[in-house]
Design a protein around this motif. Structure first.
Motif, PDB file in Angstrom:
ATOM      1  N   THR A 162       0.867  -1.159   0.000  1.00 56.92           N
ATOM      2  CA  THR A 162       0.000   0.000   0.000  1.00 56.92           C
ATOM      3  C   THR A 162       0.909   1.216   0.000  1.00 56.92           C
ATOM      4  OG1 THR A 162      -1.489   1.239   1.436  1.00 56.92           O
ATOM      5  CG2 THR A 162      -0.294  -0.536   2.485  1.00 56.92           C
ATOM      6  N   GLY A 275     -17.493   0.298  -1.643  1.00 55.24           N
ATOM      7  CA  GLY A 275     -16.393   0.626  -0.742  1.00 55.24           C
ATOM      8  C   GLY A 275     -15.159   1.043  -1.495  1.00 55.24           C
ATOM      9  N   PRO A 278     -15.185   7.165  -1.084  1.00 55.30           N
ATOM     10  CA  PRO A 278     -16.472   7.681  -0.607  1.00 55.30           C
ATOM     11  C   PRO A 278     -17.562   7.588  -1.676  1.00 55.30           C
ATOM     12  CG  PRO A 278     -14.727   9.379  -0.512  1.00 55.30           C
ATOM     13  CD  PRO A 278     -14.131   8.191  -1.151  1.00 55.30           C
ATOM     14  N   GLU A 297     -22.893   0.764   2.124  1.00 55.20           N
ATOM     15  CA  GLU A 297     -21.504   1.246   2.093  1.00 55.20           C
ATOM     16  C   GLU A 297     -20.734   0.737   3.304  1.00 55.20           C
ATOM     17  OE1 GLU A 297     -20.869   5.489   1.786  1.00 55.20           O
ATOM     18  OE2 GLU A 297     -18.738   5.184   1.337  1.00 55.20           O
ATOM     19  N   ARG A 298     -19.516   0.305   3.020  1.00 52.72           N
ATOM     20  CA  ARG A 298     -18.630  -0.160   4.106  1.00 52.72           C
ATOM     21  C   ARG A 298     -17.268   0.517   3.927  1.00 52.72           C
ATOM     22  NH1 ARG A 298     -14.231  -1.229   1.580  1.00 52.72           N
ATOM     23  NH2 ARG A 298     -14.314  -2.711  -0.096  1.00 52.72           N
ATOM     24  N   GLY A 300     -12.879   0.229   4.738  1.00 53.71           N
ATOM     25  CA  GLY A 300     -11.756  -0.618   5.138  1.00 53.71           C
ATOM     26  C   GLY A 300     -10.439  -0.070   4.649  1.00 53.71           C
ATOM     27  N   MET A 301      -9.400  -0.812   4.941  1.00 51.37           N
ATOM     28  CA  MET A 301      -8.043  -0.457   4.504  1.00 51.37           C
ATOM     29  C   MET A 301      -7.270  -1.747   4.269  1.00 51.37           C
ATOM     30  SD  MET A 301      -6.545   2.502   6.956  1.00 51.37           S
ATOM     31  CE  MET A 301      -5.039   2.763   6.017  1.00 51.37           C
ATOM     32  N   THR A 302      -6.212  -1.664   3.485  1.00 47.77           N
ATOM     33  CA  THR A 302      -5.373  -2.831   3.262  1.00 47.77           C
ATOM     34  C   THR A 302      -4.843  -3.364   4.605  1.00 47.77           C
ATOM     35  OG1 THR A 302      -4.732  -1.910   1.144  1.00 47.77           O
ATOM     36  CG2 THR A 302      -3.328  -3.652   2.030  1.00 47.77           C
ATOM     37  N   VAL A 321     -20.453   5.284   6.984  1.00 46.62           N
ATOM     38  CA  VAL A 321     -19.920   3.953   6.639  1.00 46.62           C
ATOM     39  C   VAL A 321     -20.388   2.898   7.645  1.00 46.62           C
ATOM     40  CG1 VAL A 321     -17.960   4.780   5.294  1.00 46.62           C
ATOM     41  CG2 VAL A 321     -17.719   4.539   7.783  1.00 46.62           C
ATOM     42  N   ILE A 391     -16.979   9.240   7.734  1.00 49.90           N
ATOM     43  CA  ILE A 391     -15.624   9.706   7.410  1.00 49.90           C
ATOM     44  C   ILE A 391     -15.760  11.131   6.898  1.00 49.90           C
ATOM     45  CG2 ILE A 391     -13.600   9.322   5.939  1.00 49.90           C
ATOM     46  CD1 ILE A 391     -14.368   6.379   5.839  1.00 49.90           C
ATOM     47  N   ARG A 394      -9.362  13.146   5.367  1.00 46.81           N
ATOM     48  CA  ARG A 394      -8.170  12.312   5.578  1.00 46.81           C
ATOM     49  C   ARG A 394      -7.040  13.206   6.048  1.00 46.81           C
ATOM     50  NH1 ARG A 394      -8.562  11.216  -0.385  1.00 46.81           N
ATOM     51  NH2 ARG A 394     -10.560  10.157  -0.524  1.00 46.81           N
ATOM     52  N   LYS A 396      -3.979  11.931   5.944  1.00 43.64           N
ATOM     53  CA  LYS A 396      -2.916  11.538   5.012  1.00 43.64           C
ATOM     54  C   LYS A 396      -3.163  12.215   3.663  1.00 43.64           C
ATOM     55  CE  LYS A 396      -5.641   7.316   4.580  1.00 43.64           C
ATOM     56  NZ  LYS A 396      -5.798   5.975   5.075  1.00 43.64           N
ATOM     57  N   ILE A 400      -7.891   9.230  -4.130  1.00 45.40           N
ATOM     58  CA  ILE A 400      -8.512   7.941  -4.500  1.00 45.40           C
ATOM     59  C   ILE A 400      -9.196   8.127  -5.841  1.00 45.40           C
ATOM     60  CG2 ILE A 400     -10.007   6.051  -3.819  1.00 45.40           C
ATOM     61  CD1 ILE A 400      -9.742   6.833  -0.952  1.00 45.40           C
ATOM     62  N   ASN A 405      -5.746   3.824  -4.732  1.00 47.14           N
ATOM     63  CA  ASN A 405      -5.092   4.833  -3.907  1.00 47.14           C
ATOM     64  C   ASN A 405      -3.827   5.330  -4.586  1.00 47.14           C
ATOM     65  OD1 ASN A 405      -7.030   4.324  -2.136  1.00 47.14           O
ATOM     66  ND2 ASN A 405      -5.697   3.829  -0.411  1.00 47.14           N
TER      67      ASN A 405
HETATM   68  P1  AMP Z   1      -6.111   1.127   0.885  1.00 45.43           P
HETATM   69  O1  AMP Z   1      -5.066   1.445   1.856  1.00 45.43           O
HETATM   70  O2  AMP Z   1      -5.724   1.081  -0.535  1.00 45.43           O
HETATM   71  O3  AMP Z   1      -6.654  -0.133   1.317  1.00 45.43           O
HETATM   72  O4  AMP Z   1      -7.241   2.240   1.002  1.00 45.43           O
HETATM   73  C1  AMP Z   1      -7.836   2.516   2.213  1.00 45.43           C
HETATM   74  C2  AMP Z   1      -8.388   3.890   2.236  1.00 45.43           C
HETATM   75  O5  AMP Z   1      -9.491   3.984   1.341  1.00 45.43           O
HETATM   76  C3  AMP Z   1      -8.964   4.234   3.588  1.00 45.43           C
HETATM   77  O6  AMP Z   1      -7.984   4.650   4.492  1.00 45.43           O
HETATM   78  C4  AMP Z   1      -9.950   5.326   3.230  1.00 45.43           C
HETATM   79  O7  AMP Z   1      -9.296   6.573   3.130  1.00 45.43           O
HETATM   80  C5  AMP Z   1     -10.449   4.878   1.863  1.00 45.43           C
HETATM   81  N1  AMP Z   1     -11.769   4.221   1.931  1.00 45.43           N
HETATM   82  C6  AMP Z   1     -12.075   2.917   1.898  1.00 45.43           C
HETATM   83  N2  AMP Z   1     -13.411   2.723   1.972  1.00 45.43           N
HETATM   84  C7  AMP Z   1     -13.962   3.958   2.046  1.00 45.43           C
HETATM   85  C8  AMP Z   1     -15.297   4.461   2.151  1.00 45.43           C
HETATM   86  N3  AMP Z   1     -16.354   3.659   2.146  1.00 45.43           N
HETATM   87  N4  AMP Z   1     -15.460   5.795   2.215  1.00 45.43           N
HETATM   88  C9  AMP Z   1     -14.419   6.636   2.220  1.00 45.43           C
HETATM   89  N5  AMP Z   1     -13.140   6.227   2.116  1.00 45.43           N
HETATM   90  C10 AMP Z   1     -12.915   4.910   2.029  1.00 45.43           C
END
Ligand code: AMP
Ligand code: MCA
Length: 500
Positions: A162, A275, A278, A297-298, A300-302, A321, A391, A394, A396, A400, A405
């Motif tokens: 990531t 997901g 946003p 809508e859900r 997550g992150m890697t 979310v 949410i 960010r 960071k 997206i 990302n």
């Molecule tokens: P990644 O690290 O590639 O897995 O991306 C994760 C990032 O995607 C999260 O930290 C969020 O900023 C964003 N993300 C994932 N799902 C959503 C969502 N439903 N709404 C807003 N941002 C999201």
């Protein structure tokens, strides 16, 4: 002999004659045949010198064998490392040197370049878009039975890179327990069963398409309509015989742009999930008006797998979310201290879903994963009194685009290396199809340089989806009194430009 993930996702299907995958050419693969293929591929991995704990890098097209290779890596106790097929040689060189795999599987057209990168340190086998290649040929003649290698819940199952704010990608180490606990929560929450048929149009080199979609389908024994990529006509054709779809917001805006989308078309559909980026409230309401379905809508992150989800039975609220998944704790913090409901803060998360740390980067791990087990996501959010998460931004610096990302620092580093460039700022602007698109503002040294000349040097280094859609030459970058570049100012000034 137990192997946490293999025993849950693959082994139970060894004698399951039900349909698993339906491919674009109409080929149908039942579960038992799929598990048999995993066994054949596991022999190939072992013959290639893959030992338990070794990384298996896979940059291959979306095929039945590619997903079976994931199963084979798990069965041999190896660590599966999928890579985006769009990555350039420069990007691949970094991943391969950082992960030091025992084996790389790639499309035959990239074999020479990847062999040169590996320089004998890893074996290279091929798997091309037409399904041919040395990997498949070797597997065809092997036994289907393979003695599954024992793996415990905390052993590594996958390494997913990531991008990072420092410009260097970080390998997120995911254990068997991380993946299985999340798949089990989602399967239960979204009520996925062997009666479901999933439309799978996502890539299988990211958490969304690989773990969220495939692990839940495997756990439930669902059917999967496995598409090579997102194709509107194919999806419209498959909706009337499917029950479930998982996608990024771009999937839903593209579907809304098609006049064929209506309540009749999606009659057997049970659940649409979004997901990775946003989902605009407008997309949510338009989709409901057209189809009668409220998209779930859900978030997550890697590093964490899925963290929250809107409820299956309760209210799916646009712009939120949802709630922490069972077994997952969320705290909203300010400088590490929890803030009261309704206040904005950093989203932190703890649970079996949270990764084991970054590969080879103990300092990065220490910065983002607290001793208490809480992971600092970099996303800013609000928790309501009843625990619903929204949410709101960010912390960071991240773009997206279409669910991918993109970290500006990585692109700025490449632009700044071009002779004649003094400095640059890369940021995201709203885009109607991808949500955000990449833009670069560049300050030159005392020299004439056209944007096309810069692009010609930057673009061979970076995957296509990271390429700035526009390069703008400016006299200076806007800075605050501390000297920090004000990307919010750039985003506002250029907001209109990205839409074109
Ligand atoms: P990644 O690290 O590639 O897995 O991306 C994760 C990032 O995607 C999260 O930290 C969020 O900023 C964003 N993300 C994932 N799902 C959503 C969502 N439903 N709404 C807003 N941002 C999201
Ligand atoms: C393709 N292109 C892109 C993107 N995708 N450019 C920017 N952003 C993108 N996402 C480029 C192509 O190379 C092409 O370049 C041009 O844009 C138009 O391509 P098009 O045919 O329209 O694209 P597509 O093949 O239809 O792909 C769009 C897509 C795809 C379906 C939205 O990007 C996609 O599948 N995205 C999903 C990503 C995903 O799975 N993310 C999950 C990450 P040219 O100009 O050369 O023609 S996991 C994650 O985030 C966490 C864990 C989570 O919560 O899920």
């Amino acid at each position: 002999m137990t192997n946490t993930l293999y025993d849950a996702l693959f082994a139970p299907h060894a004698t399951n004659d039900e349909l698993f995958l339906t491919l674009d050419d109409g080929t149908q693969v039942c579960y038992a045949r799929f598990v048999a293929r995993i066994g054949q591929l596991a022999h190939v991995l072992r013959d290639a010198g893959v030992n338990p704990g070794d990384r298996v890098v896979v940059q291959a097209p979306k095929l039945m064998d590619t997903i079976a290779l994931y199963g084979a890596a798990i069965q041999t106790g190896a660590v599966y490392l999928p890579l985006n097929t769009a990555y350039t040689q420069t990007e691949l060189r970094y991943f391969i040197s950082d992960a030091t795999p025992a084996l790389v599987v790639c499309d035959a057209q990239n074999e020479q370049a990847i062999s040169a990168i590996c320089d004998g340190a890893a074996q290279v086998l091929t798997l091309s878009a037409d399904g041919t290649g040395s990997l498949s040929t070797r597997a065809d003649t092997r036994d289907t039975g393979f003695d599954t290698v024992a793996r415990r819940p905390d052993d590594l199952a996958a390494l997913l890179y990531t991008s990072g704010t420092t410009g260097r990608s970080k390998g997120a180490m995911l254990s068997h327990k991380n993946l299985l606990s999340n798949a089990a929560s989602l399967t239960d929450l979204w009520q996925i069963t062997d009666q479901d048929r999933l439309i799978h149009a996502l890539p299988i080199f990211h958490t969304h398409g690989l773990f969220v979609a495939m692990n839940t389908a495997l756990l439930a024994g669902a059917q999967v309509r496995f598409m090579a990529g997102f194709d509107l006509d194919t999806i419209v054709r498959e909706l009337p015989s499917s029950t479930l779809m998982m996608g990024v917001p771009t999937f839903y805006t593209r579907l809304l742009g098609d006049p064929r989308l209506d309540a009749d078309l999606v009659k057997p559909m049970r659940l649409f999930i979004s997901g990775s980026a946003p989902l605009l409230a407008e997309t949510h309401t338009d989709f409901e008006a057209r189809t009668g379905h409220r998209i779930l809508e859900r978030y997550g992150m890697t590093e964490t797998n899925m963290i929250t989800s809107n409820p299956y039975d309760g209210a799916r609220v646009a712009g939120t979310v949802g709630y922490a998944l069972p077994g997952t704790e969320i705290e909203i913090t300010d400088a590490g201290t929890p803030v009261p409901p309704g206040e904005i803060g950093m989203i932190e998360v703890r649970g079996d879903n949270v990764f084991q740390g970054y590969w080879n980067m103990p300092e990065k791990t220490a910065e983002e994963l607290r001793d208490t087990g809480f992971f600092i996501t970099g996303d800013l959010g609000i928790k309501s009194e009843d625990g619903r998460i929204s949410i709101v931004g960010r912390q960071k610096d991240l773009i997206i685009s279409g669910g991918y990302n993109i970290y500006p620092k990585e692109i700025e580093d490449v632009i700044n290396d071009v002779d004649g460039v003094l400095e640059s700022a890369v940021f995201g602007v709203p885009h109607p199809d991808f949500g955000e698109s990449v833009m670069a503002v560049i300050v030159l040294e005392n020299i004439e340089l056209a944007p096309e000349q810069i692009a010609a040097q930057v673009e061979p280094e970076l995957a296509r989806f990271k390429h700035p859609r526009q390069y703008i030459i400016a006299d200076a970058l806007p800075r605050n009194t501390m000297g920090k570049v004000q990307k919010n100012v750039l985003r506002e000034v250029h907001a209109e430009t990205g839409a074109h």
